[in-house]
Design an enzyme around this catalytic site. Sequence first.
Site, PDB file in Angstrom:
ATOM      1  N   LYS A  41       0.739  50.439  32.753  1.00  0.00           N
ATOM      2  CA  LYS A  41       0.691  51.704  32.014  1.00  0.00           C
ATOM      3  C   LYS A  41       1.923  51.827  31.117  1.00  0.00           C
ATOM      4  O   LYS A  41       3.035  51.987  31.594  1.00  0.00           O
ATOM      5  CB  LYS A  41       0.651  52.909  32.950  1.00  0.00           C
ATOM      6  CG  LYS A  41       0.351  54.186  32.157  1.00  0.00           C
ATOM      7  CD  LYS A  41       0.789  55.458  32.849  1.00  0.00           C
ATOM      8  CE  LYS A  41       2.194  55.887  32.493  1.00  0.00           C
ATOM      9  NZ  LYS A  41       2.407  56.291  31.072  1.00  0.00           N
ATOM     10  N   GLY A  60      12.077  53.019  34.299  1.00  0.00           N
ATOM     11  CA  GLY A  60      12.099  54.371  33.763  1.00  0.00           C
ATOM     12  C   GLY A  60      13.265  55.132  34.345  1.00  0.00           C
ATOM     13  O   GLY A  60      14.272  54.547  34.742  1.00  0.00           O
ATOM     14  N   SER A  61      13.115  56.438  34.423  1.00  0.00           N
ATOM     15  CA  SER A  61      14.225  57.283  34.847  1.00  0.00           C
ATOM     16  C   SER A  61      14.433  57.232  36.361  1.00  0.00           C
ATOM     17  O   SER A  61      13.504  56.942  37.116  1.00  0.00           O
ATOM     18  CB  SER A  61      13.959  58.719  34.418  1.00  0.00           C
ATOM     19  OG  SER A  61      12.784  59.182  35.041  1.00  0.00           O
ATOM     20  N   THR A  62      15.641  57.537  36.772  1.00  0.00           N
ATOM     21  CA  THR A  62      15.957  57.577  38.203  1.00  0.00           C
ATOM     22  C   THR A  62      15.143  58.673  38.888  1.00  0.00           C
ATOM     23  O   THR A  62      14.684  58.504  40.022  1.00  0.00           O
ATOM     24  CB  THR A  62      17.476  57.774  38.386  1.00  0.00           C
ATOM     25  OG1 THR A  62      18.136  56.637  37.795  1.00  0.00           O
ATOM     26  CG2 THR A  62      17.872  57.864  39.842  1.00  0.00           C
ATOM     27  N   GLY A  78      11.730  57.329  39.452  1.00  0.00           N
ATOM     28  CA  GLY A  78      11.880  56.252  40.435  1.00  0.00           C
ATOM     29  C   GLY A  78      11.927  56.790  41.856  1.00  0.00           C
ATOM     30  O   GLY A  78      11.300  56.245  42.776  1.00  0.00           O
ATOM     31  N   GLU A 105      13.590  49.640  38.130  1.00  0.00           N
ATOM     32  CA  GLU A 105      14.643  49.435  37.130  1.00  0.00           C
ATOM     33  C   GLU A 105      14.901  50.798  36.516  1.00  0.00           C
ATOM     34  O   GLU A 105      14.076  51.303  35.767  1.00  0.00           O
ATOM     35  CB  GLU A 105      14.168  48.463  36.044  1.00  0.00           C
ATOM     36  CG  GLU A 105      13.833  47.081  36.549  1.00  0.00           C
ATOM     37  CD  GLU A 105      15.056  46.193  36.737  1.00  0.00           C
ATOM     38  OE1 GLU A 105      16.180  46.650  36.443  1.00  0.00           O
ATOM     39  OE2 GLU A 105      14.885  45.054  37.188  1.00  0.00           O
ATOM     40  N   CYS A 124      18.783  51.309  28.553  1.00  0.00           N
ATOM     41  CA  CYS A 124      19.197  51.633  29.916  1.00  0.00           C
ATOM     42  C   CYS A 124      20.583  51.096  30.224  1.00  0.00           C
ATOM     43  O   CYS A 124      21.333  51.692  30.976  1.00  0.00           O
ATOM     44  CB  CYS A 124      18.193  51.092  30.907  1.00  0.00           C
ATOM     45  SG  CYS A 124      17.776  49.394  30.588  1.00  0.00           S
ATOM     46  N   GLU A 184      23.452  60.209  32.252  1.00  0.00           N
ATOM     47  CA  GLU A 184      22.862  59.357  31.221  1.00  0.00           C
ATOM     48  C   GLU A 184      22.328  60.224  30.083  1.00  0.00           C
ATOM     49  O   GLU A 184      21.557  61.148  30.311  1.00  0.00           O
ATOM     50  CB  GLU A 184      21.716  58.535  31.823  1.00  0.00           C
ATOM     51  CG  GLU A 184      21.113  57.566  30.822  1.00  0.00           C
ATOM     52  CD  GLU A 184      19.925  56.796  31.394  1.00  0.00           C
ATOM     53  OE1 GLU A 184      19.034  57.422  31.995  1.00  0.00           O
ATOM     54  OE2 GLU A 184      19.898  55.564  31.226  1.00  0.00           O
TER      55      GLU A 184
HETATM   56  P1  NAP Z   1      10.332  58.232  32.657  1.00  0.00           P
HETATM   57  O1  NAP Z   1      10.116  59.614  32.295  1.00  0.00           O
HETATM   58  O2  NAP Z   1      10.751  57.898  34.036  1.00  0.00           O
HETATM   59  O3  NAP Z   1       8.993  57.455  32.282  1.00  0.00           O
HETATM   60  C1  NAP Z   1       8.804  56.078  32.518  1.00  0.00           C
HETATM   61  C2  NAP Z   1       7.324  55.815  32.701  1.00  0.00           C
HETATM   62  O4  NAP Z   1       6.858  56.441  33.899  1.00  0.00           O
HETATM   63  C3  NAP Z   1       6.445  56.357  31.584  1.00  0.00           C
HETATM   64  O5  NAP Z   1       5.384  55.448  31.389  1.00  0.00           O
HETATM   65  C4  NAP Z   1       5.961  57.679  32.159  1.00  0.00           C
HETATM   66  O6  NAP Z   1       4.776  58.143  31.580  1.00  0.00           O
HETATM   67  C5  NAP Z   1       5.765  57.286  33.614  1.00  0.00           C
HETATM   68  N1  NAP Z   1       5.783  58.401  34.571  1.00  0.00           N
HETATM   69  C6  NAP Z   1       6.280  59.662  34.411  1.00  0.00           C
HETATM   70  N2  NAP Z   1       6.142  60.381  35.547  1.00  0.00           N
HETATM   71  C7  NAP Z   1       5.546  59.558  36.447  1.00  0.00           C
HETATM   72  C8  NAP Z   1       5.129  59.719  37.812  1.00  0.00           C
HETATM   73  N3  NAP Z   1       5.330  60.847  38.475  1.00  0.00           N
HETATM   74  N4  NAP Z   1       4.556  58.668  38.433  1.00  0.00           N
HETATM   75  C9  NAP Z   1       4.376  57.497  37.793  1.00  0.00           C
HETATM   76  N5  NAP Z   1       4.726  57.288  36.507  1.00  0.00           N
HETATM   77  C10 NAP Z   1       5.314  58.312  35.838  1.00  0.00           C
HETATM   78  O7  NAP Z   1      11.409  57.526  31.744  1.00  0.00           O
HETATM   79  P2  NAP Z   1      11.522  57.643  30.192  1.00  0.00           P
HETATM   80  O8  NAP Z   1      12.093  58.974  29.892  1.00  0.00           O
HETATM   81  O9  NAP Z   1      10.246  57.277  29.557  1.00  0.00           O
HETATM   82  O10 NAP Z   1      12.547  56.448  29.883  1.00  0.00           O
HETATM   83  C11 NAP Z   1      13.903  56.606  29.898  1.00  0.00           C
HETATM   84  C12 NAP Z   1      14.511  56.174  31.232  1.00  0.00           C
HETATM   85  O11 NAP Z   1      14.152  54.833  31.583  1.00  0.00           O
HETATM   86  C13 NAP Z   1      16.003  56.164  31.181  1.00  0.00           C
HETATM   87  O12 NAP Z   1      16.521  56.785  32.322  1.00  0.00           O
HETATM   88  C14 NAP Z   1      16.381  54.691  31.165  1.00  0.00           C
HETATM   89  O13 NAP Z   1      17.626  54.393  31.667  1.00  0.00           O
HETATM   90  C15 NAP Z   1      15.294  54.076  31.963  1.00  0.00           C
HETATM   91  N6  NAP Z   1      15.134  52.672  31.595  1.00  0.00           N
HETATM   92  C16 NAP Z   1      15.563  51.712  32.486  1.00  0.00           C
HETATM   93  C17 NAP Z   1      15.448  50.372  32.175  1.00  0.00           C
HETATM   94  C18 NAP Z   1      15.918  49.309  33.140  1.00  0.00           C
HETATM   95  O14 NAP Z   1      15.560  48.156  32.994  1.00  0.00           O
HETATM   96  N7  NAP Z   1      16.702  49.635  34.129  1.00  0.00           N
HETATM   97  C19 NAP Z   1      14.882  49.983  30.965  1.00  0.00           C
HETATM   98  C20 NAP Z   1      14.461  50.980  30.081  1.00  0.00           C
HETATM   99  C21 NAP Z   1      14.574  52.318  30.423  1.00  0.00           C
HETATM  100  P3  NAP Z   1       4.779  59.036  30.237  1.00  0.00           P
HETATM  101  O15 NAP Z   1       6.164  59.016  29.690  1.00  0.00           O
HETATM  102  O16 NAP Z   1       3.805  58.350  29.344  1.00  0.00           O
HETATM  103  O17 NAP Z   1       4.348  60.405  30.619  1.00  0.00           O
END
Ligand code: NAP
Length: 407
Positions: free
Chosen positions: A112, A164-166, A169, A186, A220, A317
């Site tokens: 996804k 994605g976000s902590t 996670g 991650e 990230c 962050e």
């Molecule tokens: P996010 O809000 O956690 O979203 C990541 C993904 O998870 C999206 O596809 C999102 O869907 C989905 N999602 C949201 N709520 C969910 C739930 N309850 N259950 C399952 N999936 C769910 O993160 P973001 O705001 O898109 O990305 C930024 C964050 O990602 C930052 O904190 C960054 O540090 C982290 N990041 C980490 C790495 C790494 O390798 N460590 C790499 C890149 C980014 P939708 O957004 O489509 O609703």
Amino acid sequence: MNIWSKVSPSEKSKYIYRIARLMQERARELAIIETLDSGKVIRESRDIDIPLACNHFFYYAGWTDKLQYAFPNKKVSPLGVVGQIIPWNFPLLMAAWKIAPALAAGNTVVLKPAETTSLTALKLAEIIRDSGLPDGVVNIVTGYGDTGAELVNHYDINKIAFTGSTTVGKIIQKSISGSDKKVTLELGGKSANIILEDAPIDQAVEGIINGIFFNQGHVCCAGSRLFVQESIYDIIIKKLKRRIDKLIIGDPLDKNTDIGAINSKEQLNTINNYINIGKSEGSKIFQSSYKLPNKGYYCAPTIFTDVSQSNRIFQEEIFGPVLTIQTFRTIDEVIKKANNSPYGLAAGVWSDKGSRVFNLSSKLRAGVVWANTYNKFDPTSPFGGYKESGFGREGGLHGLSPYINLK
Ligand code: NAP
Ligand code: MG
């Protein structure tokens, strides 16, 4: 057993190579779609994201028939169906990081993408179909977070790989506890970029710029906490400001642009909110004076000096082009300051002396430490975090382990 696990290792390899080749053939198209969809500059999509995404498939194609050697005296088998959820900052690259090792290890995949940036993942689905990969081996499902949650909770899924976000996670970890699903996370970061007094100054300044402003800071592992040794502080700040003022901000499709658009209005609001917090906490702000476009979501590259360890802009962050800067006198002091973070994804060390680099890199609580460079990625090299930056590694041999059972 799924169809894919019955395909012989050498045949699997040919399919994955074919995907990589087709991606290369359509690289221009992928780069343009990626830039249109995400706001990142075309130079980055064209020269970094797309080639790296291809390289992940090339690299993991080579592992399919070597798993038995990679894990000697063990019987290696795939996990089954893997659910993968990725963010919007590196849409195609994150898809490649996830899909390539999962396939090489013999799993089938349901991925996804982030809903705001799903176009290159859908293009990749087209490429994978054209590669002749058997139907059902790779599935791309679009939707918001609730679709991601469906995937996490689905009883046919054997493993969740999440980037994605902590915050999300933690939700995922809670919802699968008690099940036999495997998980790798991650997550976010607030990485330290450390400049020692014997560092090559001009290269370090370029490294600071690349560390925090690459992909508008939507990275990230962005080097968002800068530490400069006191004796070179003035010269570094002077050069950094001059360099920031020269960055070209604007149309992501223009190949001369350095800083593209912020991915969404929501993210721009988050970043602006943090900039206001930084000001109200009493830090000194400097922003590029370059005229921002009237249309679209843009944020001027921003640095904060006079930042203290307890400030929110230092601890949290921001995920945008905002840098916090602190000074230090001794190595012990900077190690303490750099490790004073709930995160532990990456770090950078700039010094002329190898022994200093090795000393620091062994003491920094970070999954990746770059020396005299920053934001360099390679499929052979494992990537992942400590502490609240998550667990599990992607890339290299380490990146295969989370996708196999060992007996
Ligand atoms: P996010 O809000 O956690 O979203 C990541 C993904 O998870 C999206 O596809 C999102 O869907 C989905 N999602 C949201 N709520 C969910 C739930 N309850 N259950 C399952 N999936 C769910 O993160 P973001 O705001 O898109 O990305 C930024 C964050 O990602 C930052 O904190 C960054 O540090 C982290 N990041 C980490 C790495 C790494 O390798 N460590 C790499 C890149 C980014 P939708 O957004 O489509 O609703
Ligand atoms: Mg989100």
